[in-house]
Each structure stands twice: as structure tokens, then as C-alpha cells.
Design an enzyme around this catalytic site. Structure first.
Site, mmCIF file in Angstrom:
data_model
loop_
_atom_site.group_PDB
_atom_site.id
_atom_site.type_symbol
_atom_site.label_atom_id
_atom_site.label_comp_id
_atom_site.label_asym_id
_atom_site.label_seq_id
_atom_site.Cartn_x
_atom_site.Cartn_y
_atom_site.Cartn_z
ATOM 1 N N LEU A 19 -5.940 -3.808 5.754
ATOM 2 C CA LEU A 19 -5.339 -3.183 4.464
ATOM 3 C C LEU A 19 -4.021 -2.961 4.603
ATOM 4 O O LEU A 19 -2.891 -2.540 3.852
ATOM 5 C CB LEU A 19 -6.650 -2.717 2.851
ATOM 6 C CG LEU A 19 -7.168 -3.533 2.561
ATOM 7 C CD1 LEU A 19 -8.425 -2.899 2.127
ATOM 8 C CD2 LEU A 19 -6.920 -4.766 1.865
ATOM 9 N N GLY A 20 -4.079 -1.641 5.640
ATOM 10 C CA GLY A 20 -2.753 -1.196 5.833
ATOM 11 C C GLY A 20 -3.019 -0.394 6.785
ATOM 12 O O GLY A 20 -3.898 -0.063 7.411
ATOM 13 N N ALA A 21 -2.408 0.720 7.288
ATOM 14 C CA ALA A 21 -0.895 0.808 8.673
ATOM 15 C C ALA A 21 -0.534 1.979 8.678
ATOM 16 O O ALA A 21 0.435 1.469 7.540
ATOM 17 C CB ALA A 21 -1.728 -0.182 9.851
ATOM 18 N N GLY A 22 -0.940 2.805 9.463
ATOM 19 C CA GLY A 22 0.641 4.069 9.319
ATOM 20 C C GLY A 22 0.003 4.510 11.119
ATOM 21 O O GLY A 22 -0.585 4.751 11.624
ATOM 22 N N MET A 40 -0.921 7.507 10.822
ATOM 23 C CA MET A 40 -2.064 8.431 10.841
ATOM 24 C C MET A 40 -3.429 7.722 11.192
ATOM 25 O O MET A 40 -4.749 8.255 12.104
ATOM 26 C CB MET A 40 -2.454 10.256 10.397
ATOM 27 C CG MET A 40 -0.974 10.667 10.886
ATOM 28 S SD MET A 40 -1.197 10.997 12.333
ATOM 29 C CE MET A 40 0.008 12.301 11.894
ATOM 30 N N GLY A 41 -3.830 6.777 10.644
ATOM 31 C CA GLY A 41 -4.938 6.010 10.407
ATOM 32 C C GLY A 41 -4.449 4.611 10.120
ATOM 33 O O GLY A 41 -3.521 4.220 9.344
ATOM 34 N N VAL A 61 -6.288 1.429 7.275
ATOM 35 C CA VAL A 61 -7.300 1.120 6.305
ATOM 36 C C VAL A 61 -7.324 -0.875 6.871
ATOM 37 O O VAL A 61 -6.861 -1.521 6.270
ATOM 38 C CB VAL A 61 -6.656 1.562 4.690
ATOM 39 C CG1 VAL A 61 -7.601 1.158 3.604
ATOM 40 C CG2 VAL A 61 -6.120 2.610 4.601
ATOM 41 N N LYS A 119 -11.285 3.346 5.597
ATOM 42 C CA LYS A 119 -10.308 4.160 6.323
ATOM 43 C C LYS A 119 -10.828 4.977 7.603
ATOM 44 O O LYS A 119 -11.844 6.009 7.702
ATOM 45 C CB LYS A 119 -9.088 5.290 5.090
ATOM 46 C CG LYS A 119 -8.537 6.454 5.768
ATOM 47 C CD LYS A 119 -8.446 6.647 4.645
ATOM 48 C CE LYS A 119 -7.039 7.869 4.669
ATOM 49 N NZ LYS A 119 -6.192 8.411 3.952
ATOM 50 N N ASP A 148 -0.236 14.609 -4.443
ATOM 51 C CA ASP A 148 0.916 13.856 -4.501
ATOM 52 C C ASP A 148 0.213 12.253 -5.332
ATOM 53 O O ASP A 148 0.616 11.639 -4.397
ATOM 54 C CB ASP A 148 0.244 13.845 -2.437
ATOM 55 C CG ASP A 148 0.983 12.307 -1.685
ATOM 56 O OD1 ASP A 148 2.638 13.441 -2.338
ATOM 57 O OD2 ASP A 148 0.889 11.957 -0.222
#
Length: 589
Positions: free
Chosen positions: A29-32, A34-35, A37, A50, A146
Site C-alpha cells: 500500500l505504501g513505502a517510506g 522508515m517503514g 505498509v 505496517k 500531525d
């Protein structure tokens, strides 16, 4: 191959795991930095899973603490405030958690689908839905801290707030560490940008005003860069609301009120809900056509019965019936947010999305010393402790980190089941983010620091003698005169300094097989815990609940040698390097 059409997920890549804990994965679903999903399947429903990158666990202890604190936050939140928790393991390496899959679009994605700002009716609905979620969070004395377009998810039914990684209980929200604050620069409030005061629900209201301005114009009202310029404008200049005024003057007035530089002049989240309700009723379809079309696809995907992928096959060695384990894929190191100091009138910031940055001047409020005026807390490291329910002897078969090694007082009435860890879905969509590491109460696993060997009597190496008496006891701080107290029910609670005569101030000790103790709250049955932020949690739910009682009245966390401290001037309960100060001396009553 499992069909992912309409889910918003991409196929798994070669380096991606096929299972995290008990949850099989079907997409990303997503990537950054630091981690990541993932889209998974948990007990017949889709889940957002996550997981931190292994490199983060090994190298970024602050982000690991933030992750643990995110679990604590989500354990407290009602399901109508965010995606509900399904499963999680904070002790796994790397740790992970799973929430229900939200079939929605982030506000940023919604504007892209609509090819421009949202219409007036959708903006009033956005205000009502987001303010309603914040009102539920603020009612628990918590602050999100945030709110930004990527943390606001539109759905066919309304809106969901996500990513509580830097959220904090209001009474613990002043600093992450001394001189550190967090947030996303373009959506920070003036008090966040300057560090002038602790965070309250007013910082979320300010951020919501900026999010509304973004939804109405396509850009935040103070600019969208992440450097010192936007922070200066937030503190010293007026927002650019021309596009909002052209669209709806009344809405522009509401947004301006949210963006009041004086936090006391801003409306509350509950008041914003009432204001927005006057512009209803809001009937389906709630969002513009192009947005609704994509949301319909995702909702249809979520309604399908998930297909559970088969477990990966293990190849066999030639001529052998024994399976040969599949070698792990090479680790792909995540991009770390690079710290770039930039001198501005009040802050030094980092570049990136969600930031932790240092205030100037950088000072520590823990440099205090003095004699210990109170009698020390004493207990025998060898003798079993006693509780209101009778003797609590350590179990020789239990390990030091097991939930079975703590015998709770029978009078506490606490449940045996572990606390829910709490989770969030798609919080890694902003690339390499540097988040809140929790406050200084979180354990630092670098064994070379905080050993308690500083000057004074707080080293924890002195002789300990006698366990607390049957019936419970209080722990009074020598500097503040207040007693350690806990609030909240079984499973999770906040700890603070309070009235020594209150029932919330009564504790007992429970021995462990390692010779250490758990400090058990008599009312809730929870154990004093320093995992993430300092709090109380179900005994055995994490690995930072073991304490030893040292000389000078010190109470020492065994996994890092840091002392329980009633910090001044913040008044927070935390763990710090043992320094022999009065704030680290606790007497038994």
C-alpha cells in the site's frame, strides 16, 4: 496472482515478505524511508499491515520508540476515530501491527482525482468529519499533532484520520526529548514551530485550518516548503486565504479562526462540528464525482471475500527429503532523513515530512543535584515480594521477559489477557519521515549510556533489604512531594505525580524469575511500563516492566539502568540517567 484492482495496492516486489506474523500479504500500500505498509488478510478481512524496516530497528532507536508509542495511542482510541486495531507485535524484530483496511483516498489523492480544489459543499463536509474525529481524540486528553492531507482519508461514508505515530497524551505532549518537538512544518501551529508551550488540542485545530485551506486552494496557507521560511511565516505572518474567500467567505472566516496565532482564540473541535452541521444535511454522494468513482472501486474491493494466498513452497535439496530454507532476500536499506541544521529565530529543523527538530537554546532540565532528604525504597533482590493477596514468589520456569513471570496481587482484579497494542494503517506514505521518538521515559537500549553510575547515590548498586509490607504502598518523590499515580482501566493507563492519599497512588511489587520486580498498580492491576512513553500497561505486555530498587531511594529500569524521575520543570514521570538528584529519590509510605 491475486487481483488487486481497485484496492490502491501495488503487487509485492521480490524483496517484500509474503507474511508478517500470522498475516499473509497480497500487496503493497505504501513505502517510506522508515517503514512499509502492506495489504494483508487477517481473519477473513483485508488489513493494512505496517512494519518498520530492519535498518530502522537496528539504527534509529527514536523511531522505534515512536512506533511503540503509536501502539499505545491506538490502544486507547475509539474505532470511530481511526482504523481499528486487528493484530500486532511490538516485540518482533522488526515490529509490526495491523489495522482494518480503509477503502479510501487521502485528501491529496482526492484533489488529484478531482483535478483541483474541492467544491464548497465538500469542504464543509470535510470540516465536519475531521473535526468530529478530532473531538473524539481530544475527549481522551490526546493530541494527534500531525494533521495533514496525507493523514486524512476520504471514504464513501465520510472521513478517517490515520497515523497517530506522533500523537501524545495531552499531559505528556510538551516535548519528545528536552528541546525536541514534532510535526509537519507546513501544518504546524505557531506554538509547535516555536516550542513556546506544550501541545493541546489547539494545535490540531490550527492544522485542520491549514488542511481546509489546502483543500480549497491546492496549497497550504503558509507555503508548502519544509524549511525555515514556512515556520517563520507561521509564527509571524498572516495566512494566504484569498482562494478560500473567493470560494466561500463564511468558510474563510472559520479557517481564519482556526489559524489564530493565539491558541486561546481558536474554536474547539466540538465547536467546529456544530458550525459545519449548519451547512448540512450531507447526503450521498458525499464527494465530487471523480472522487466518488475511485472510492466506489475501493469499497467494492473491500467487500469481496479475501483470497488467502498459499504459504510459499520450500525447495528440497536433491536426494534429500529435508526441506531447504529459502534464503532471505537481500535487505534494502531505507532512506534515512538527513539532519540539516538551519538557523532561524527560534528553531533548527530537518528537511522531510514529519519532523523532529531541536529548539535553541538546547538545554537540559535534569541537571539538578542535592542530598536525599527521604528514606529510600528498600526491597530484597532475593526475597519474594508480598501483595495484598499473599506471597508473590517468582516462578522458576518463567523467563524474565515473559508475561508469566509476574504474579499480580489477587486483590487487583486485573485481567490476564495482554493489552491491545494499537495500530494504524497507511502511515508511511510520506517517504523518509523522522518522527517522534517518544519522550525521555522510553527505554534506550544503548547499554553504554544511562548506567546510573553518575555522582550521588543513584547508581542502584547499594544494598537493598526489605520488601514493601502487605497491603500496598505509595512512592513519594523527594523533590516534588507528590506520589506516583496511575489513571485508566486495565490494559492501559497514564502515570503522573499526584495526591499521596488517593487510591490511584497505591502500588505493590511482584517478583520475577530474574530477581527484579514489577511495580503493580493496585486499582487497575497494570504494571509500571517504560515502553514508548511512561505509562501503565497489562503486566507482561512488554519488556520494559522490570525494575530493581537501588540505593538512595532509586527505582531503576533493568534493561537500561535508567532511574525513575519526576522531571522538573515539566512535571513528567520519565526515566533518565541516574544522577543522584532528589527527583530520582522515592520513599515508601
Amino acid at each position: 496472482m491475486i487481483e488487486l484492482g481497485g484496492s490502491g495496492a501495488e503487487p509485492l516486489e521480490d524483496e517484500d515478505p509474503r507474511r508478517i506474523g500470522p498475516v499473509p500479504l497480497i500487496g503493497r500500500l505504501g513505502a517510506g524511508g522508515m517503514g512499509r505498509v502492506y495489504l494483508g488478510v487477517h481473519e477473513g478481512r483485508y488489513a493494512a499491515v505496517k512494519q518498520l524496516l530492519p535498518s530502522v530497528v537496528a539504527e534509529d532507536k527514536d523511531f522505534l520508540r515512536r512506533f511503540g508509542h503509536e501502539l499505545d495511542n491506538l490502544a486507547r482510541l475509539p474505532e470511530d476515530a481511526t482504523a481499528p486495531l486487528l493484530a500486532g507485535d511490538r516485540t518482533a524484530r522488526p515490529p509490526w501491527f495491523a489495522t482494518a483496511y480503509v477503502p479510501g483516498l487521502t485528501l491529496r489523492e482526492a484533489l488529484e482525482a478531482h483535478q483541483g480544489p474541492l467544491p464548497t459543499a465538500a469542504l464543509w463536509l470535510l470540516l465536519r468529519e475531521a473535526a468530529s474525529g478530532l473531538a473524539a481524540v481530544h475527549a481522551l486528553d490526546m493530541v494527534h499533532r500531525d494533521i495533514k492531507p496525507s493523514n486524512v482519508m476520504l471514504t464513501l461514508d465520510g472521513l478517517t484520520l490515520i497515523d497517530f505515530g506522533v500523537a501524545r497524551a495531552a499531559e505528556q505532549s510538551q516535548l519528545t526529548r528536552t528541546g525536541m518537538v514534532v510535526g509537519t512544518p507546513a501544518y504546524m501551529s505557531p506554538e509547535q514551530a516555536s516550542g513556546a508551550r506544550r501541545s493541546t488540542g489547539a494545535v490540531d485545530v490550527f492544522a485542520l485550518g491549514s488542511v481546509l485551506a489546502y483543500a480549497a486552494s491546492g496549497r497550504p496557507p503558509f507555503g508548502d516548503e519544509s524549511g525555515h521560511g514556512v515556520l517563520y511565516r507561521i509564527v509571524h505572518e498572516e495566512p494566504d486565504l484569498d482562494a478560500v474567500r473567493a470560494l466561500d467567505p463564511e468558510l474563510a472566516e472559520v479557517v481564519a479562526a482556526c489559524l489564530d496565532k493565539d491558541y486561546e482564540g481558536r474554536p474547539t473541535a466540538a465547536e467546529l462540528v456544530e458550525l459545519a452541521e449548519r451547512h448540512g444535511p450531507f447526503t450521498p454522494p458525499l464527494w465530487p464525482e471523480a472522487v466518488t468513482a475511485q472510492l466506489t472501486e475501493r469499497a467494492a474491493f473491500a467487500e469481496r471475500t479475501p483470497a488467502v494466498p498459499p504459504p510459499p513452497e520450500e525447495p528440497e535439496a536433491p536426494g534429500s527429503s529435508e526441506p531447504v530454507p529459502t534464503p532471505p532476500a537481500p535487505e534494502k536499506r531505507g532512506r534515512r532523513t538527513r539532519l540539516v541544521p538551519v538557523v532561524v529565530p527560534v528553531v533548527v529543523v530537518t528537511t522531510g515530512a514529519t519532523l523532529a527538530f531541536t529548539l535553541l537554546p538546547y538545554t537540559f532540565d535534569g541537571e539538578r543535584a542535592g542530598p536525599n532528604p527521604s528514606a529510600p525504597v528498600t526491597a530484597s533482590a532475593d526475597a519474594p515480594s508480598e501483595s495484598a493477596g499473599g506471597s508473590a514468589k517468582p516462578s522458576p520456569s518463567a523467563s524474565a521477559s515473559s508475561s508469566k513471570d509476574a504474579k499480580k496481587p489477587e486483590a487487583s482484579g486485573s485481567p490476564e489477557s495482554p493489552a491491545a497494542a494499537g495500530a494504524e494503517g497507511a502511515g508511511a506514505d510520506d517517504g523518509g519521515t523522522k518522527g517522534d521518538g517518544g519522550d525521555d521515559s522510553a527505554p534506550d537500549t544503548d547499554k553504554g549510556t544511562g548506567s546510573g553510575s553518575g555522582s550521588g547515590s543513584g547508581s542502584g548498586s547499594g544494598t537493598v533489604t526489605e520488601p514493601p509490607s502487605t497491603g500496598g504502598f505509595t512512592l513519594r518523590n523527594a523533590e516534588s512531594g507528590q506520589c506516583l499515580t496511575a489513571s485508566g482501566g486495565a490494559g492501559y493507563g497514564n502515570v503522573s505525580g499526584g495526591d499521596c492519599a488517593a487510591g490511584a497512588a497505591v502500588w505493590s511489587l511482584s517478583g520475577t524469575s530474574s530477581g527484579a520486580y514489577r511495580i503493580v498498580h493496585r486499582t487497575s492491576g497494570n504494571c509500571l511500563s517504560a515502553y514508548g512513553s511512561m505509562h501503565s500497561a497489562t503486566c507482561g505486555a512488554d519488556t520494559s516492566q522490570e525494575w530493581r530498587l537501588g540505593s538512595g531511594g532509586t527505582v531503576i529500569l533493568t534493561n537500561n539502568g535508567r532511574c525513575l524521575d519526576h522531571a522538573r520543570p515539566s512535571g513528567m514521570i520519565m526515566t533518565r540517567a541516574c544522577d543522584g538528584s532528589a527527583g530520582q529519590s522515592w520513599s515508601r509510605g
